[in-house]
Design an enzyme around this catalytic site. Structure first.
Site, PDB file in Angstrom:
ATOM      1  N   LYS A   1       9.489   1.388  -1.530  1.00  0.00           N
ATOM      2  CA  LYS A   1       9.825   2.368  -0.710  1.00  0.00           C
ATOM      3  C   LYS A   1      10.874   2.709  -0.489  1.00  0.00           C
ATOM      4  O   LYS A   1      11.999   2.210  -0.843  1.00  0.00           O
ATOM      5  CB  LYS A   1       9.304   2.085   0.672  1.00  0.00           C
ATOM      6  CG  LYS A   1       7.962   1.424   0.762  1.00  0.00           C
ATOM      7  CD  LYS A   1       7.382   0.886   2.154  1.00  0.00           C
ATOM      8  CE  LYS A   1       6.159   0.360   2.324  1.00  0.00           C
ATOM      9  NZ  LYS A   1       5.095   1.491   2.453  1.00  0.00           N
TER      10      LYS A   1
ATOM     11  N   ARG B   1      -5.270  -2.471   0.669  1.00  0.00           N
ATOM     12  CA  ARG B   1      -6.643  -2.423   0.131  1.00  0.00           C
ATOM     13  C   ARG B   1      -6.889  -3.686  -0.968  1.00  0.00           C
ATOM     14  O   ARG B   1      -8.134  -4.076  -0.840  1.00  0.00           O
ATOM     15  CB  ARG B   1      -6.901  -1.033  -0.110  1.00  0.00           C
ATOM     16  CG  ARG B   1      -6.266  -0.817  -1.660  1.00  0.00           C
ATOM     17  CD  ARG B   1      -6.158   0.593  -1.923  1.00  0.00           C
ATOM     18  NE  ARG B   1      -5.523   1.490  -0.772  1.00  0.00           N
ATOM     19  CZ  ARG B   1      -4.952   2.720  -0.900  1.00  0.00           C
ATOM     20  NH1 ARG B   1      -5.657   3.512  -1.642  1.00  0.00           N
ATOM     21  NH2 ARG B   1      -4.103   3.294  -0.091  1.00  0.00           N
TER      22      ARG B   1
END
EC number: 3.4.11.1
Length: 488
Positions: A265, A339
């Site tokens: 990030k 996920r």
């Protein structure tokens, strides 16, 4: 854990008002009629209360808002607060008014004159929820908050009604504390230890270590944490208070810190990724609530705890991992890791417990913030009944939630060339494709909801019920869902 402010209920005592040293709040309806408590305060302050109620400032107040009189003459208290609220206020109106008062709570305490109000317990609940601050990591703590004392005509009824609300508030505080903790404190091990300690409340708690997950074939989850020094874990919490029926399952994403992994990030804002375990925090808070109020329901809460770090051993973009279900997953972006964690934990929950229904929670996508902001969580579901029941519960609790679409047309966006599925599509419909991915790990017979709480788990400015930071969103709604639909 941050402790709730002490809340007690007493019968009204007009003669005690003059000598009361706590802040005093009194309820005044929109028409300005003064109740006995307000009339006594008006006499003590030589008409100041009546003048304030007749003022344009009071007239402009909305229901639940307040006007303050500082250092009133004739009083030991330093502040009298006039709250515009009808005696027949609805539950959420009363709760919001209470939250406004809880925000003002200081070391001197707060006396709320609520005689005649129908929703006294809700007023107290709102005050308790808002009287929260997280200062565990400061070298010097602020003065302890004083007690909240509520004057109620039907004291015993109010106290009984508040008992379960106190349990919910404790669950919310537990969630907030977990989400607010820095990642060097709340490691996967520390998180698991805090949950294991809830066995003292009557929960059955067990922990799956990495070796256990390897035997189960949880390649999706294990791949996320393989670049971290902190071991990946799954914590299973069971509350079986409802007989022999199949349990309701709650599954939470618990990424204790998310750098994005190799798909790292930007540094700006990365410090906020301590909250990426928000889904697991909510599951923990709900399970604590159920245990505290001795819920007559069967509920299992499972959280997948990992840390997503870049390292020589870390998962790479392009890797293919095999889930517990057996589906292979091409990892396009290592920052779409939540996920992968949920896929294995959800499958394990269904294989192990065969739940009557399942809800997962995750700070899953930035896309849901683009779509819904910080006011609503995204609700994705394969069941109109389950999603409808949850939305009804969320509305009743004042927690924003909005149902989002799903459908097979979105599956093509996550179709992989080299594996059964890839973990991320393009920019289009990012929160929906994440839900579609998770849907592959839900059995046909399992009613399921996915709650994307990326926008609601932690916020940069105060809400009605919480200061800036962790909100505890979802604990109240899920407790109500279980109470209304899954308790015997």
């Amino acid at each position: 854990m941050t402790e709730l402010a002490a809340v007690s209920f007493v019968y009204p005592d007009l003669d005690a008002l003059a000598a009361e040293t706590a802040k005093i709040a009194v309820l005044v309806p929109a028409e300005g009629t003064l109740n006995p408590g307000a009339r006594r305060l008006n006499r003590l302050t030589k008409g100041a209360v009546a003048r304030a109620v007749e003022s344009a400032a009071f007239e402009k107040l909305k229901s639940g808002e307040s006007l303050s009189l500082g250092y009133p003459a004739g009083m030991a208290s330093d502040e009298v607060i006039l709250v515009k609220l009808a005696r027949n206020a609805k539950p959420l109106e009363a709760r919001k008014a209470g939250a406004g008062l809880g925000k003002t709570l200081g070391k001197e305490g707060l006396l709320i004159w609520a005689a005649g109000l129908g929703q006294v317990a809700e007023l107290a609940f709102g005050a308790a929820l808002r009287a929260y601050r997280f200062d565990a990591r400061k070298s010097k703590s602020e003065d302890a908050l004083g007690p909240i004392t509520v004057c109620a005509t039907k004291r015993d009824e109010a106290e009984a009604a508040f008992a379960d609300r106190r349990a919910v508030a404790e669950g919310v505080f537990f969630t907030r504390d977990l989400v607010n903790e820095p990642a060097n404190v709340l490691t996967t091990t520390e998180f698991a230890d805090r949950l294991t300690a809830m066995a003292d409340l009557g929960l059955e708690v067990s922990v799956l270590e990495e070796a256990d997950m390897e035997k189960l074939g949880m390649g999706a989850l294990l791949g996320v944490g393989q670049g971290s020094e902190s071991p990946s874990k799954i914590v299973v919490m069971k509350w079986m208070g409802g007989g022999d029926g199949a349990p309701f399952a709650l599954v939470g994403k618990g990424v204790v810190f998310d750098t994005g992994g190799i798909s790292i990030k930007p540094s700006a804002g990365m410090e906020d990724m301590t909250m990426d375990m928000g889904g697991a925090g909510v599951v923990a808070g709900v399970m604590r609530t159920l245990a505290l109020r001795k819920a007559k329901a069967n509920v299992v809460g499972l959280v997948g705890l990992v840390e997503n770090m870049p390292d020589g051993k870390a998962q790479r973009p392009g890797d293919v991992v095999t889930s517990m279900k057996g589906d292979t997953i091409e990892v396009i972006n290592t920052d779409a890791e939540g996920r992968l964690v949920l896929a294995d934990v959800m499958w394990y929950a269904q294989e192990e417990f065969k739940p009557c229904a399942m809800i997962d929670l995750a700070t899953l996508t930035g896309a849901i913030i683009i779509g819904l902001g910080h006011e609503n969580a995204g609700v994705f579901s394969n069941s109109d009944d389950l999603s409808g029941a949850f939305l009804k519960a969320a509305t009743a609790e004042g927690e924003g939630a909005w149902r989002m679409p799903m459908g097979p047309a979105y599956d093509k966006l996550i179709k992989s060339r080299v594996a059964d599925i890839k973990n991320v599509g393009g920019r289009a419909a990012g929160s929906i494709t994440a839900a579609q991915f998770l849907g592959r790990f839900v059995k046909d017979e399992t009613p399921w909801c996915h709650l994307d709480i990326a926008g609601t788990a932690s916020v940069s400015s105060a809400t009605d019920y919480a200061p800036a930071g962790a909100t505890g969103w979802g604990v109240r709604a899920l407790d109500r869902l279980i109470r209304d639909g899954y308790e015997g």
